[in-house]
Scaffold this active site. Structure first.
Site, PDB file in Angstrom:
ATOM      1  N   CYS A  86      83.191  49.817  63.323  1.00 19.46           N
ATOM      2  CA  CYS A  86      82.560  50.666  64.341  1.00 19.46           C
ATOM      3  C   CYS A  86      81.035  50.558  64.338  1.00 19.46           C
ATOM      4  O   CYS A  86      80.386  50.971  65.298  1.00 19.46           O
ATOM      5  CB  CYS A  86      82.965  52.122  64.132  1.00 19.46           C
ATOM      6  SG  CYS A  86      84.755  52.350  63.988  1.00 19.46           S
ATOM      7  N   CYS A 140      79.869  56.020  61.106  1.00 19.79           N
ATOM      8  CA  CYS A 140      80.851  55.733  60.061  1.00 19.79           C
ATOM      9  C   CYS A 140      81.734  54.584  60.542  1.00 19.79           C
ATOM     10  O   CYS A 140      81.887  54.355  61.738  1.00 19.79           O
ATOM     11  CB  CYS A 140      81.699  56.960  59.764  1.00 19.79           C
ATOM     12  SG  CYS A 140      82.596  57.580  61.211  1.00 19.79           S
ATOM     13  N   HIS A 200      84.952  55.471  72.604  1.00 17.86           N
ATOM     14  CA  HIS A 200      84.540  54.680  71.442  1.00 17.86           C
ATOM     15  C   HIS A 200      85.185  53.292  71.450  1.00 17.86           C
ATOM     16  O   HIS A 200      86.164  53.046  70.748  1.00 17.86           O
ATOM     17  CB  HIS A 200      84.908  55.437  70.161  1.00 17.86           C
ATOM     18  CG  HIS A 200      84.648  54.681  68.901  1.00 17.86           C
ATOM     19  ND1 HIS A 200      83.544  53.872  68.712  1.00 17.86           N
ATOM     20  CD2 HIS A 200      85.360  54.610  67.740  1.00 17.86           C
ATOM     21  CE1 HIS A 200      83.589  53.347  67.496  1.00 17.86           C
ATOM     22  NE2 HIS A 200      84.681  53.765  66.895  1.00 17.86           N
TER      23      HIS A 200
END
Length: 420
Positions: free
Chosen positions: A88, A407, A377
């Site tokens: 990510c 994160c 996301h």
């Protein structure tokens, strides 16, 4: 060291997977972002110092992913490019890496970014079938080929779907976060409240026109489709737990990010070069840091940013309160709240190398234009989305400082500081 200027970013609307962008590849998602950036800064036919792009869910044929994306644009083909992947944090990591090259004087300009889609998912063969097909290709006689073909079993034909679980534990990120929120005592109500404000802030930002110059229409979509302006705490409270069905689960589809398709890119340059080209500077990249935790041994999977931020603040002689905005990636509302609570805990902060708590933040400064729970996301695109959003916040304010924290899977974290 040269100052690293953030000049602008572009992204397409983020959409729920398997809907508007179904069957569209990562390269196709990135193309309109790159084209819009090139038009904005009149880069047609120009050679950029370096391009770094990434994606998590790439096909094996995308081995030269970033370079192929560049060759699909009007940039000078002499523009070099490389691909990277840090889950990510991919496009934030790309931004930091390229920022270091600009700061060192190795390049004057750079483009970072990322793309991800669950709607063009790269299915795999079972390994046994892949081996047999490879052997079949190299078989020299009809007898050898027949023997291989007759050895293929029905079970060999079932595809292998990519699964977003941690290989070391077999648990999903949501299941790991359920453990974290229980450890830190984060309530369902607190998670829903954070999700609520993520949606409300994002919806308001669209109403105010904040995203007008950041989001490029694509495939008939003009704005992020996951944002719910009409959400309420009551609606969020009505949703069932998504990962823990034992009766004690608190993570739901409402306070967690949904599978999302999208892409985003960012343009950077040295301050000196930007001035020569009369390009307005939105913000400056000051520092970046990465960290990892031993989640297999029991540390929270998504707690690595607590370490990265602590190290970065110490290096910059800053306190946690010394920021005008906090852009903390909302993989889950619970993960954000665990991070904030950890920074307030004296014992935990001693593990981070501090002799006192990092402290609390002013929550009114957190994800003020919406976060990932509302916006979406697309894994590798989130970093570039956040940096562009943060840089515009500083441009509008005229001065200030932003803390960025992301994160990632694998128990890692990527963080950065922007200033104006």
């Amino acid at each position: 060291m040269k100052k690293v200027a953030i000049l602008g970013g572009k992204r397409i609307p983020f959409v729920k997977s398997f809907k508007e962008y179904n069957h569209i590849s990562n390269q196709e998602l990135l193309a309109p972002c790159l084209d819009a950036l090139i038009r904005q800064f009149n880069l047609e036919g120009k050679r950029i110092g370096e391009v770094a792009l990434g994606g998590l869910l790439n096909r094996p044929t995308d081995w030269n992913f970033s370079r192929e994306c560049v060759l699909g644009t009007s940039l000078d083909p002499h523009t070099p490019a490389y691909s990277l992947q840090r889950a990510c944090g991919t496009s934030l990591d790309a931004t930091i890496q390229l920022g270091l090259r600009i700061a060192a004087g190795q390049v004057d300009t750079a483009i970072s970014g990322g793309s991800d889609t669950n709607s063009d998912i790269p299915l795999l063969f079972q390994r046994q079938l892949a081996w047999k097909l490879s052997d079949l290709k190299h078989a020299k006689t009809f007898g050898q080929r027949l023997k291989i073909l007759t050895s293929i079993r029905f079970k060999d034909l079932s595809p292998v779907y990519p699964s977003i679980v941690e290989p070391r534990t077999g648990m999903s990120m949501g299941q790991h976060t359920e453990k974290m929120v229980k450890e830190w005592g984060i309530s369902r109500e607190a998670q829903d409240e954070l999700a609520y404000y993520s949606h409300i802030n994002a919806a308001k930002a669209y109403e105010e026109g904040f995203f007008n110059d950041l989001v490029v229409p694509f495939k008939g979509v003009t704005k992020d489709t996951i944002i719910r302006a009409d959400t309420s705490l009551a609606k969020l409270a009505s949703l069932k737990p998504a990962f823990d069905h034992s009766g004690s689960g608190t993570l739901t589809a409402g306070n967690s990010t949904l599978y999302t398709d999208g892409a985003a890119v960012l343009f950077m340059a040295s301050e000196e070069f930007a001035q020569q080209q009369n390009w307005p500077v939105k913000a400056y990249l000051v520092d970046g840091e990465t960290a990892a935790v031993d989640y297999v041994a029991g540390e929270g999977l998504l707690m690595a940013p607590t370490y990265a931020v602590a190290r970065m603040l110490k290096r910059q002689h800053l306190q946690l309160k010394d920021f005008d905005f906090y852009e903390i990636h909302e993989a889950f509302s619970g993960q954000v709240l665990c991070t904030l609570k950890a920074w307030e805990d004296a014992d935990y902060c001693r593990k981070l190398g501090w002799d006192k708590p990092l402290g609390s933040i002013d929550r009114s400064r957190l994800n003020v234009k919406g976060g990932s729970v509302a916006i979406g996301h697309p894994f590798a695109a989130t970093g570039a989305r956040i940096v562009a959003q943060a840089a515009k916040l500083l441009e509008e304010k005229g001065s200030g400082r932003v803390l960025i924290s992301i994160c990632t899977a694998g128990g890692m974290g990527v963080t950065a500081i922007l200033e104006k």
